[in-house]
Scaffold this motif. Structure first.
Motif, PDB file in Angstrom:
ATOM      1  N   ARG A 120    -157.143 122.106  62.321  1.00 22.19           N
ATOM      2  CA  ARG A 120    -158.128 121.213  61.694  1.00 22.19           C
ATOM      3  C   ARG A 120    -157.460 119.919  61.238  1.00 22.19           C
ATOM      4  O   ARG A 120    -157.981 118.828  61.470  1.00 22.19           O
ATOM      5  N   GLN A 121    -156.300 120.022  60.603  1.00 22.12           N
ATOM      6  CA  GLN A 121    -155.569 118.829  60.180  1.00 22.12           C
ATOM      7  C   GLN A 121    -155.120 118.013  61.387  1.00 22.12           C
ATOM      8  O   GLN A 121    -155.146 116.776  61.361  1.00 22.12           O
ATOM      9  N   PHE A 122    -154.710 118.707  62.437  1.00 24.03           N
ATOM     10  CA  PHE A 122    -154.298 118.016  63.659  1.00 24.03           C
ATOM     11  C   PHE A 122    -155.455 117.213  64.243  1.00 24.03           C
ATOM     12  O   PHE A 122    -155.299 116.041  64.617  1.00 24.03           O
ATOM     13  N   LEU A 123    -156.644 117.808  64.313  1.00 25.27           N
ATOM     14  CA  LEU A 123    -157.805 117.110  64.866  1.00 25.27           C
ATOM     15  C   LEU A 123    -158.216 115.932  63.992  1.00 25.27           C
ATOM     16  O   LEU A 123    -158.712 114.922  64.502  1.00 25.27           O
ATOM     17  N   GLU A 124    -158.016 116.046  62.699  1.00 22.53           N
ATOM     18  CA  GLU A 124    -158.349 114.943  61.801  1.00 22.53           C
ATOM     19  C   GLU A 124    -157.478 113.717  62.059  1.00 22.53           C
ATOM     20  O   GLU A 124    -157.842 112.601  61.682  1.00 22.53           O
ATOM     21  N   MET A 125    -156.338 113.897  62.718  1.00 21.50           N
ATOM     22  CA  MET A 125    -155.464 112.777  63.063  1.00 21.50           C
ATOM     23  C   MET A 125    -156.026 111.956  64.222  1.00 21.50           C
ATOM     24  O   MET A 125    -155.565 110.836  64.480  1.00 21.50           O
TER      25      MET A 125
ATOM     26  N   LEU B 148    -145.469 121.967  67.916  1.00 21.25           N
ATOM     27  CA  LEU B 148    -145.623 120.537  67.662  1.00 21.25           C
ATOM     28  C   LEU B 148    -144.879 120.080  66.412  1.00 21.25           C
ATOM     29  O   LEU B 148    -144.332 118.969  66.384  1.00 21.25           O
ATOM     30  N   LYS B 149    -144.848 120.898  65.390  1.00 24.96           N
ATOM     31  CA  LYS B 149    -144.161 120.494  64.161  1.00 24.96           C
ATOM     32  C   LYS B 149    -142.653 120.471  64.369  1.00 24.96           C
ATOM     33  O   LYS B 149    -141.947 119.656  63.751  1.00 24.96           O
ATOM     34  N   ALA B 150    -142.149 121.338  65.225  1.00 28.63           N
ATOM     35  CA  ALA B 150    -140.720 121.284  65.553  1.00 28.63           C
ATOM     36  C   ALA B 150    -140.413 120.046  66.379  1.00 28.63           C
ATOM     37  O   ALA B 150    -139.349 119.430  66.225  1.00 28.63           O
ATOM     38  N   PHE B 151    -141.330 119.662  67.249  1.00 25.80           N
ATOM     39  CA  PHE B 151    -141.153 118.455  68.062  1.00 25.80           C
ATOM     40  C   PHE B 151    -141.243 117.201  67.204  1.00 25.80           C
ATOM     41  O   PHE B 151    -140.463 116.256  67.377  1.00 25.80           O
ATOM     42  N   ASP B 152    -142.189 117.175  66.271  1.00 25.75           N
ATOM     43  CA  ASP B 152    -142.391 116.018  65.410  1.00 25.75           C
ATOM     44  C   ASP B 152    -142.745 116.528  64.015  1.00 25.75           C
ATOM     45  O   ASP B 152    -143.872 116.980  63.783  1.00 25.75           O
ATOM     46  N   PRO B 153    -141.814 116.504  63.059  1.00 27.68           N
ATOM     47  CA  PRO B 153    -142.059 117.051  61.714  1.00 27.68           C
ATOM     48  C   PRO B 153    -143.230 116.418  60.978  1.00 27.68           C
ATOM     49  O   PRO B 153    -143.711 116.986  59.987  1.00 27.68           O
ATOM     50  N   SER B 154    -143.713 115.251  61.438  1.00 29.83           N
ATOM     51  CA  SER B 154    -144.862 114.627  60.769  1.00 29.83           C
ATOM     52  C   SER B 154    -146.181 115.285  61.163  1.00 29.83           C
ATOM     53  O   SER B 154    -147.217 115.015  60.545  1.00 29.83           O
TER      54      SER B 154
ATOM     55  N   GLN C 296    -156.659 110.435  67.833  1.00 33.56           N
ATOM     56  CA  GLN C 296    -155.880 110.166  69.036  1.00 33.56           C
ATOM     57  C   GLN C 296    -154.378 110.231  68.790  1.00 33.56           C
ATOM     58  O   GLN C 296    -153.604 110.589  69.687  1.00 33.56           O
ATOM     59  N   LYS C 297    -153.945 109.919  67.586  1.00 32.79           N
ATOM     60  CA  LYS C 297    -152.513 109.984  67.267  1.00 32.79           C
ATOM     61  C   LYS C 297    -151.974 111.395  67.498  1.00 32.79           C
ATOM     62  O   LYS C 297    -150.885 111.576  68.058  1.00 32.79           O
ATOM     63  N   GLY C 298    -152.731 112.393  67.077  1.00 32.34           N
ATOM     64  CA  GLY C 298    -152.303 113.772  67.275  1.00 32.34           C
ATOM     65  C   GLY C 298    -152.286 114.151  68.742  1.00 32.34           C
ATOM     66  O   GLY C 298    -151.343 114.794  69.227  1.00 32.34           O
ATOM     67  N   MET C 299    -153.331 113.765  69.467  1.00 39.61           N
ATOM     68  CA  MET C 299    -153.395 114.084  70.894  1.00 39.61           C
ATOM     69  C   MET C 299    -152.255 113.418  71.661  1.00 39.61           C
ATOM     70  O   MET C 299    -151.660 114.028  72.560  1.00 39.61           O
ATOM     71  N   ASP C 300    -151.928 112.185  71.311  1.00 39.76           N
ATOM     72  CA  ASP C 300    -150.824 111.498  71.984  1.00 39.76           C
ATOM     73  C   ASP C 300    -149.506 112.210  71.739  1.00 39.76           C
ATOM     74  O   ASP C 300    -148.664 112.330  72.647  1.00 39.76           O
ATOM     75  N   CYS C 301    -149.309 112.685  70.521  1.00 41.36           N
ATOM     76  CA  CYS C 301    -148.092 113.429  70.211  1.00 41.36           C
ATOM     77  C   CYS C 301    -148.025 114.714  71.025  1.00 41.36           C
ATOM     78  O   CYS C 301    -146.965 115.084  71.537  1.00 41.36           O
ATOM     79  N   ALA C 302    -149.171 115.409  71.151  1.00 39.72           N
ATOM     80  CA  ALA C 302    -149.197 116.646  71.932  1.00 39.72           C
ATOM     81  C   ALA C 302    -148.847 116.381  73.391  1.00 39.72           C
ATOM     82  O   ALA C 302    -148.121 117.168  74.025  1.00 39.72           O
TER      83      ALA C 302
END
Length: 273
Positions: free
Chosen positions: A42-47, A30-36, A49-55
């Motif tokens: 844990r940090q991903f889940l704290e994001m 995911l970080k290679a797909f989107d560096p942000s 829906q934004k994180g899930m949409d990116c995934a």
């Protein structure tokens, strides 16, 4: 979706969050797909829906795929604030030990330092000769909440995975005033994973086969329909007492077949190479 944490072989200090293309296939970084994107689950889940949409976008793109042979899967969550566990939560497990069905959830905890990867070794401590297995359905919290209603509880779950509530039985049942904590919380006593399966990907989490193999032989084989208190009830119950947070791990209890109730009892031993 199936979310994972991994590291590249040879780069074990660098954690990445990924999405499996399919079970056992390549993983999209995911970080290679989107560096942000953050580097830990844990940090991903704290994001939220934004994180899930990116995934979801990453999975659809099919880009930045790493081969399974080039990575090592870690626990899908590391460093949670809490590891909440439920005892005596399978009807058939209560019958196995001739114990009454609990009238309310029996809650205990493991320290986060127990968590280890799905293929990592369990370290048998010198302090115990009665280390036992307990396969469990686990779930991971996706958003913060307190005093959550049962009818809203599933919306707080990011996904489900598999855990082993490894237990040192003499410390659980005979020592330390028969409090369960020490017997449950030796280092490596919570193998977790391999993947966090998002809630939307499961039709009925309370009708799943659940099994544990030891040396290739099935020692536990049941179904999550035997759970006394289901996911929604557990979240509502625990959130009366504590605020649940993204990344918190819940272990939901074990079915019958554990070693301590066999005749004679059977415990895990050091594997000789």
């Amino acid at each position: 979706m199936r979310l994972v944490q991994f590291c590249h072989r040879g780069g074990e200090g660098v954690v990445r969050v990924g999405v499996e293309q399919a079970e056992g296939q390549g993983v999209i970084d995911l970080k290679a797909f989107d560096p942000s994107m953050p580097s830990t689950m844990r940090q991903f889940l704290e994001m939220g829906q934004k994180g899930m949409d990116c995934a979801k976008r990453a999975l659809s793109s099919g880009q930045h795929v790493v081969e399974r042979s080039d990575i090592r899967l870690l626990s899908p969550v590391t460093g949670p604030e809490k590891v909440v566990c439920v005892g005596m939560n399978y009807k058939d497990h209560c019958l196995e030990q001739n114990a009454p069905i609990p009238e309310e959830p029996i809650i205990f905890s493991k320290f986060p330092s127990t968590i280890t990867g799905p293929s990592d070794d369990i370290i048998l401590p010198e302090e115990s000769q009665e280390v036992d297995w307990e396969v469990e359905l686990a779930f991971v919290i996706g958003r913060k909440g307190k005093h959550i209603k049962e009818e809203e509880a599933l919306s707080y779950v990011a996904g489900f995975t598999v855990a082993n509530d490894v237990s040192a039985r003499e410390w659980q049942m005979k020592r330390n005033g028969k409090q369960w904590l020490l017997g449950k919380t030796f280092d490596t006593f919570c193998p977790l994973g391999p993947a966090l399966v998002t809630t939307a990907a499961l039709k009925d989490v309370h009708n799943l086969g659940i099994r544990c193999l030891v040396n290739g032989a099935a020692v536990q084989d049941s179904n999550t329909n035997q759970m006394i208190f289901r996911t929604e009830k557990l979240i509502a119950w625990v959130s009366q007492f504590v605020t649940i947070c993204p990344g918190d791990v819940f272990l939901t209890g074990t079915p019958p077949g554990v070693g301590v109730f066999r005749n004679p009892p059977v415990y895990l031993k050091v594997m000789i190479q």
